[in-house]
Design a protein around this motif. Sequence first.
Motif, short mmCIF file in Angstrom:
data_model
loop_
_atom_site.label_atom_id
_atom_site.label_comp_id
_atom_site.label_asym_id
_atom_site.label_seq_id
_atom_site.Cartn_x
_atom_site.Cartn_y
_atom_site.Cartn_z
N GLU A 246 -31.55 5.31 2.75
CA GLU A 246 -31.93 4.07 3.41
C GLU A 246 -30.73 3.43 4.10
N VAL A 247 -29.56 3.50 3.46
CA VAL A 247 -28.35 2.96 4.07
C VAL A 247 -28.03 3.70 5.36
N TRP A 248 -28.09 5.03 5.31
CA TRP A 248 -27.76 5.83 6.48
C TRP A 248 -28.80 5.63 7.59
N TYR A 249 -30.05 5.55 7.22
CA TYR A 249 -31.10 5.36 8.23
C TYR A 249 -30.89 4.05 8.97
N LYS A 250 -30.63 3.00 8.24
CA LYS A 250 -30.42 1.69 8.87
C LYS A 250 -29.17 1.68 9.73
N LYS A 251 -28.10 2.34 9.25
CA LYS A 251 -26.85 2.35 10.01
C LYS A 251 -26.98 3.15 11.29
N ILE A 252 -27.60 4.32 11.20
CA ILE A 252 -27.77 5.15 12.41
C ILE A 252 -28.68 4.43 13.40
N MET A 253 -29.75 3.83 12.91
CA MET A 253 -30.69 3.13 13.79
C MET A 253 -30.00 2.02 14.57
N SER A 254 -29.13 1.26 13.90
CA SER A 254 -28.46 0.15 14.57
C SER A 254 -27.35 0.62 15.51
N GLU B 196 -17.33 8.77 3.35
CA GLU B 196 -16.37 8.85 2.24
C GLU B 196 -16.99 8.31 0.95
N GLN B 197 -17.79 7.24 1.05
CA GLN B 197 -18.44 6.68 -0.13
C GLN B 197 -19.47 7.63 -0.73
N SER B 198 -20.09 8.44 0.11
CA SER B 198 -21.12 9.36 -0.38
C SER B 198 -20.54 10.70 -0.81
N ALA B 199 -19.25 10.77 -0.95
CA ALA B 199 -18.62 12.05 -1.34
C ALA B 199 -18.71 12.30 -2.84
N HIS B 200 -19.02 11.25 -3.62
CA HIS B 200 -19.02 11.41 -5.08
C HIS B 200 -20.36 10.94 -5.66
N PRO B 201 -21.39 11.77 -5.57
CA PRO B 201 -22.71 11.39 -6.10
C PRO B 201 -22.69 11.32 -7.63
N HIS C 195 -30.55 12.25 -7.41
CA HIS C 195 -31.04 11.86 -6.09
C HIS C 195 -29.89 11.78 -5.09
N GLU C 196 -28.76 11.27 -5.49
CA GLU C 196 -27.60 11.22 -4.59
C GLU C 196 -27.09 12.64 -4.31
N ARG C 197 -27.16 13.52 -5.28
CA ARG C 197 -26.76 14.92 -5.05
C ARG C 197 -27.71 15.58 -4.05
N TRP C 198 -29.00 15.27 -4.17
CA TRP C 198 -29.97 15.79 -3.19
C TRP C 198 -29.62 15.33 -1.79
N PHE C 199 -29.26 14.06 -1.63
CA PHE C 199 -28.90 13.56 -0.31
C PHE C 199 -27.67 14.28 0.24
N VAL C 200 -26.68 14.47 -0.62
CA VAL C 200 -25.45 15.14 -0.18
C VAL C 200 -25.76 16.56 0.29
N LEU C 201 -26.57 17.28 -0.48
CA LEU C 201 -26.90 18.66 -0.12
C LEU C 201 -27.76 18.74 1.14
N THR C 202 -28.61 17.77 1.35
CA THR C 202 -29.57 17.83 2.45
C THR C 202 -29.01 17.27 3.75
N TYR C 203 -28.25 16.19 3.67
CA TYR C 203 -27.89 15.47 4.90
C TYR C 203 -26.39 15.34 5.15
N ARG C 204 -25.56 15.35 4.12
CA ARG C 204 -24.15 15.05 4.35
C ARG C 204 -23.50 16.06 5.28
N GLY C 205 -23.80 17.34 5.09
CA GLY C 205 -23.22 18.35 5.97
C GLY C 205 -23.65 18.17 7.41
N ARG C 206 -24.92 17.85 7.63
CA ARG C 206 -25.41 17.64 8.99
C ARG C 206 -24.76 16.41 9.63
#
Length: 727
Positions: free
Chosen positions: A231-239, A293-298, A302-313
């Motif tokens: 949700e944080v990333w979605y809002k940030k990218i959208m803005s 940088e904040q999302s580097a340490h899940p 659920h945070e690990r899922w986000f890192v695996l799914t979206y952080r690399g992209r």
Amino acid sequence: NIFSVFVKHCASGQPFDESAAYDSISAHVVKIDEIGESESVTSAIIESFRGLLQKILDAYRLAIQGYFRFLQFAALEFECHQPQSKTTAGEEAEVGPSQSAVSNEITATLRLLRLLAKHGGQLYDAFHENLISINVEPWTNIIPQLFARLDHPEERVQSLIADLLCKIGGKYPQLIVFHCIVGVNSAHNSSCQRRRLRSIGDFLTKSHPELVSQVQHLIQELERITVLWEEVWYKKIMSSLPELKNTLQELTEQYLRLDAVSGLETEDKDAVMSDNYHQSVTPLLATFERLLEQSAHPKSNHERWFVLTYRGRIQTALDCLRSPKAWSNLYEGFSKLKEVYMDLGKELAGTRVLKLSELSPELATIQPSLIDIPSPNQGTRVTIQSFEQQVVVIPTKTKPKKLTIIGSDGKRYTYLFKGLEDLHLDERVMQLLRISNGMLQRDKESNSRQLSARHYAVVPLSDSSGMIQWVENTVSIFTIIAKWQNRELMCTRWMSDDNTTGPYQAPQRATEIYHEKAVAALKKVGLPPNYPRRQWPKSILVDLFQEMANETPANLLEREIWSSSPTPAEWWRKSVRFARSTAVMSMIGYVIGLGDRHLDNILIDFTTGDLVHIDYNVCFEKGKRLRIPEIVPFRLTRNMLTSLGVTGVEGNFRIGCEQTMKVMRKNKEILVTLLEAFVYDPLVDWQIEAGGGGIVGGIGVGGGGGGNGATGFDQGQGQSRDGHPGL
């Protein structure tokens, strides 16, 4: 003239310090022509004023003594006359003081606080003497006002208030522990307030270390689930996408102009483009890099899922934006980032049901705690035992999370956890409603009619998150309108020759219908669709209103109340309750300048008939700053009007309004003192912009906003602002 000088000084609220009073009064007296040249007369007048000021201070000292004695005797009277009652288990039950007694105590404590805030420096000894050994019970009703005054300009007054809060914390730590922990980290508070809050927090840590530790840990984990990483990333990218797109477009045009310049070497073009690119794009990527940088340490699955799914992209997209492969193609990284944004949008669409163990393993396995479950009524002494595993994400703008807590009494307590929104103002308004209910119950006529305003618990967890009690058995008026629209659509399909087995199409939203009709009306008089809304001819507005009103039944709400009533007596009881609760909230809303009353913010409880308002973020005439200003005092539209009964506004509604306003006027001193906390707390923007463009809102051609306030038709106008069926 002489008397007006004295009154002006007294009304200014300035301290009654002798030297300050002398200089202030002297400066005004010498301006009076008849006596300005006579020093003896001026001195005599000032001496008289000094004597009057001293008499005022003496009267205040007597008032302080009287109020403290009243609070002391009230506590003794309750102890002597406390009724004996038993629980079902045969144990003695705790019976609290009556609402009338509580209201009297609130009056006394607020008057004392007002004296302390205005003249605490001169009356320090009187307050210090009486605060040494007091019963803190009455002061628990005005805790928010005490915290608001910690920023008092006088050090000694700050010390008195901090000591009083420590006394409250010693006996009732649950009532101030959240205020202290949240306030220490709040950007709203000044450095002085944070220093005082830290000292109170240190006291709580020494006296109740386990409770403080549990609350700190609870707040940390609740904030983790309130706003999820996606949700944080979605809002940030959208803005950020619009600004990033414009920047890349400007850089592309610069490159085309450079490329057209003959005689300019490729190395020079690259140097110029590289310099311009990094100056323009690098600042836009800084916040992305901090988030990455904040999302580097899940810490959860659920945070690990986000890192695996979206952080690399996201990392790949930022690398492309940071160092484009060719100046002729700057949009590669932008396209990758937009793809991430689209995928996140699909992930967040609709209602999601998540497991608490995936979001916060520590909350999922929490042990029975010492933390009281928040309640609109203080002193329930029901503590948090555990959390249910299901977390429901409501598909609205801020994606609030619905979560159920199991209490020590075995009951289930449901709360909504909201992020990206400051709930301190809602908390203050809930206190105002609770105290207003006490005033209404103390008044004989109001109490006989059971006039009251429905309120619920609100607990801020930070400057941008908090928890709200889920109000059971309620449904928003917008939901009632939406269900009617769906029924009408399905009926039309069944009655027509169309194939009813085809794909279902949802009915148009009221904003879409309004937009289409407005465009057609403007076109008819030769105006473009983007013509400024404030300059529309009034005839168009009236015609639009009449047309949309005619398309919506005026008795939808009345029919729902009737359908929910098994007997005529039940229907009558609910209708009366609806009229009275509407009257109370209309008057209280008018007094506090409540706006943003779109249909998702007004709920009805069909088990009792109560009207319930939510979302108090637009108060104190803030609605007048909307793009389409809200100028009506309160919302009373056709569907609400027909639900008041056969007498309409002339029956229970009018009597309820008159009684509520009479009680509020009678207790205006209490209300003013309560609302003074808003002045000292930076929760409200008091600046009124002349252009009225402070908040985007309203309905107009070119985009619906956040609610049309109190318009005259009930078609569910305004996009949903976290109005939830059941909240």
